[in-house]
Structures are given as structure tokens and as C-alpha cells.
Write a protein that holds these residues in place. Sequence first.
Motif: not given
Length: 472
Positions: A142-145, A160-164
Motif C-alpha cells: 500500500g505505501i509503495s503504491i 520504498w519497500s526496502a527503506l521501510l
Amino acid sequence: MIGWLVFFFSLFIAMLGYASYRSYSKERTSDDFIFAGSNIGTILGFLTFSAALFSAFTFMGMPDFFRTHGVGAWIFLALSDALMVFFLIWFGFALRKRASINGYKGVAGLMKSCYGNSFAGYLVFASAFLFLIPYVAIQIRGISIFLDAAFPDMLPYWSWSALLVFIMLIYSEIGGLKAIVYSDAIQGVIMLTVIWIIGVTCLQMSGGLEAGLEKVSATNPDLLTLPGPKGLFTSPFLIASAIAIILIPVSQPQFTTRLVVMKNLKSVHRMAYAVGIFAMLVILPTAFIGLYGAIKYPDASTADFLTNALLFDQAVPVAALAVVGLFAACLSTTNAQIFALGTELRSLLSGSDKTNMRITKISIMVFSLIVLVFSTYMSDELVLLARVSFTGTSMIAPVVLGAVIFTKPPKSLIVLSTLALATFIASLLEIVPGKIAGQPIDYLMYGVLFIATAVIMITHSQTQKKQHATQS
């Protein structure tokens, strides 16, 4: 925009860093790392419970759910959460009583101890792993989208996913559950503040509640009635959803553990009431955002609607704060659930404290990498995917409830939960039909589970009474 983002993110990261620093101790045991000293008060307790419960699927999924399916979304989540609060009061008392007798290392470990059967523990862990991994992936998806659509040329999608995941690992590995509880408190306040600012703004842009409802009624009146324009909110769907949500504290270990680590039972009861209030407060503005979307973006994709409603249609400081709020909402749920999986694995181990600590930390890293991979394959139906996770984990509720209620629970509940979990998984794989006689299989399974569990428990209780009478 970039300046505001840097400012808010710097402030957010600084608060997380301080939470990790406050939580770190060289002399801590694995119990301190996993259970935060079992001394969580009411305020921190309700904020960490709420932040883990209401996440990216609430912030992003619920507005889109309202926009697509209408007012039935309120019944789906808000009323179900209200019912869960009443259940929390009894379950918190019964769970803490059982944990004080048998000890508590995790739900899986408690089941192993109560049933005197390792399979019961592995069943709980398998259920958590199979359905929490996809659920965490939903949050990251969701946040990556959102971030990829909002900033298409800044970073590759997967970054973005990797950063989170990287941020989550850093502070959870340093501070353990205590760091997660502190960060959840920060994230819960941020999420509630941001979602209300955006919700009120969207309501104003809709012309107010009454005018907005009139516009929706003129264009798509089915959004204001049940079962909604796509026929989703049927009675079986709503009943099955309510049962799945009510059973979340039983079947999802990140919530079960939070009930045990509270300071005392009074704190648990106060926390339950506060969670109910928080639920109403956090879900209401998502309806305003969904109303705005139904008026202005009725045919837009999920990504286009969310990026416009939450970002481009907002004032620059609010848009920047929305990005941080979404990031915080996603982070609070992912860290709670990944950490819970590590806790459950640790509860099944029998090695030394140092060895268990090392294995737990390594497992958290491995689970995070698995989630990262899964997040690239999830669909955009955030709320419906979350519901599958709730339903899947609830299939093992009979075995957990049996352990909490009885000193020596009937082992037939293990068989019942195993069959229920296997059947639900088979339905997802389309080995078993998703509907039988026109009714959803989860709705039918809850009926069977309720009757079978009641029969087993009543029979077991009567048998125990006869044995006590004979012995006396």
C-alpha cells in the motif's frame, strides 16, 4: 514539498531514534527484549494496540473501500471493532489468568504448555506465518503504491519497500518490544492527527456532509445502501467479517501478547475502552475521504484516487504530513507483526537465553526479507486482502480459547482447528469451492466451528465435573 517532507521525516526519524535509545539495555534478557518488562501502562497500551490494529489498510484501504462499496464499509469495520472491545474485556482477563498459571513465552508456547502437545504450538505458529506474512506485505504494498505514484522518478518501486523494512529492523533489533511500543505511540498519534486533517479537508471540498451525500445519491445511489453497488455487503459477508475481526485478539499473536504485557488487569480494561474510542475516531474520517473520492474520482484507479485525495488536492504541508503519516501507519503494523512472528518462534525454542535471543533476531530479519519479496506480488485490494488474513488466523481460535478456558483443554480442539485451517487454505487455492449452496465458505465454516466448539467444550466440562465428583 521536498522541504516539508525532509522536515517531517527528520522529526519522525529522530523520535524513532530516541525511542530506540530509551529502550536499549546491555543487561536485558530475552524476556526483556520480547515482552518489554511486562509493565505497559494504559496509555502506551492502547496506543500500541491501536497503532498495530489500524494501519495502512485503514489509512489507504478504507477510503477506497468507502468510495467503491459505499456505507456498508462502516458496518464492516467500525461496528465489528466495537464488538471486539467487549470481547477484549473478557478475553484479557481469561488470558492473563491462564498465563499466570502456565507462564507465557508466546501464544504458540502457551498452547504447547496447556495441551502438553507440541503440534498445538506449531499449529498456531503456522497459522500466524501463513496469514501475517501476506498481511504485512499488504501494508508495504500500500505505501509503495502511494509513494511510487506520488514520486515516480525519485526511487525505484522496490526501494520504498526496502527503506521501510530497513527502518523497522533497525529500531526493533535495537530496542525490542519496548522500542516498538514507544514508536507505536508516536505513530498512532501521527496517524490520527493526519487522517483527521485530510478527512475534514475532503469533507469541505465535498461541500459538507449533507451536500456530499446528495451528490453521491444523484450519481450512484447504491453507495448509500446495502449490499452496495457491487453487492459485497451481504449479511453472510458482514457476519463472517465481524466474527473474524472480533477474534483478532485470540488469533493474531501481536495483539494477544500486548494483553499479557500490560501492567495489570485494570490497565487492560481501560485500554479496551480506549481502543473502541480510537476505532471510531480513526475510521470516521476515512468515510469523508471515501465520500470525496466517490464524488470527484468515481472511476479512477486506487493509486490515482489516493495520490490525488491524500496528496495533490491537499495543501503542501498537509500533503507532506500525509506521506509521513502513511509511512508511520504502515511501519507500526509491519513491526508489530514481524516481531510477533519472531516471538512465536522463540516461544517454541528450548535452548539457552542467549541462543534464543540470537535465533529470534535472525528470524525477524528472515521474516522481513520474505515480506519484502511478497509485497511485490500483492494486488491493490488492500481491505479485502486484510479480511482474508483476519479470517485465516481466526480458524485456529477454538484451540486458543480451549487453552484459555480449561486447565486441561480437550485435544479434539486441536483436530478441529487443524481441519478448519486446512479447509480455508484449500478454498483459497480453489481446491474447495469458495461458495457452497450459494453461501461463502467462511460464513459456513464459522457456523460449523461455533457448533462443534460448543459441543466439545460442553462435553469436556461435564466430563470434568463427573471426574471431580467421583474423586471427591
